[in-house]
Design a protein around this motif. Sequence first.
Motif, PDB file in Angstrom:
ATOM      1  N   UNK A 127       0.838  -1.201   0.000  1.00 59.80           N
ATOM      2  CA  UNK A 127       0.000   0.000   0.000  1.00 59.80           C
ATOM      3  C   UNK A 127       0.869   1.246   0.000  1.00 59.80           C
ATOM      4  N   UNK A 128       1.948   1.170   0.781  1.00 59.11           N
ATOM      5  CA  UNK A 128       2.861   2.323   0.833  1.00 59.11           C
ATOM      6  C   UNK A 128       3.529   2.515  -0.524  1.00 59.11           C
ATOM      7  N   UNK A 129       3.949   1.424  -1.157  1.00 65.02           N
ATOM      8  CA  UNK A 129       4.580   1.518  -2.478  1.00 65.02           C
ATOM      9  C   UNK A 129       3.572   2.050  -3.507  1.00 65.02           C
ATOM     10  N   UNK A 133       3.728   5.376  -5.817  1.00 62.15           N
ATOM     11  CA  UNK A 133       3.606   5.370  -7.279  1.00 62.15           C
ATOM     12  C   UNK A 133       2.479   6.292  -7.760  1.00 62.15           C
ATOM     13  N   UNK A 134       1.441   6.427  -6.969  1.00 61.93           N
ATOM     14  CA  UNK A 134       0.303   7.240  -7.359  1.00 61.93           C
ATOM     15  C   UNK A 134       0.556   8.722  -7.128  1.00 61.93           C
TER      16      UNK A 134
END
Length: 135
Positions: A127-129, A133-134
């Motif tokens: 989720x952190x990655x 990315x978002x």
Amino acid sequence: MAAKNSIKVLIGGKIITLSGYESEEYLQKVALYMDSKITELSNLPGYSRQPMETKHTLLSLNISDDYFKAKKQAEIFEQDLKAKDQEMYDLKHELISLQVELDNAKARSKEFEDKAKELEGKVKQLEAEMDELLK
């Protein structure tokens, strides 16, 4: 070796001296049993008219009957005891098996909890990655 005991007892209206290596209480108990059997038979109709030999035979048969009934009851108790011992052994064995199963289930549960925490950590990491990315 135990000392020999002698005791005067009343059997069939006669005083008799009993001797033996058993306790005086035991000798008295035997004499009381014999006396009660004689009294029991004496109360039967026609017993008093029987010849002495017949009386002795009836007394012996009556006591033998008591003996075999008691022996049979002791055998039944012995069989019951063996059956209960076997049942207790089986229950203990089952308890041990169930305890092993419980311990294994606890260990698997702990493994699943650890795996769940590990996966939660990966989900948070992903989720952190994804958030990175978002952005």
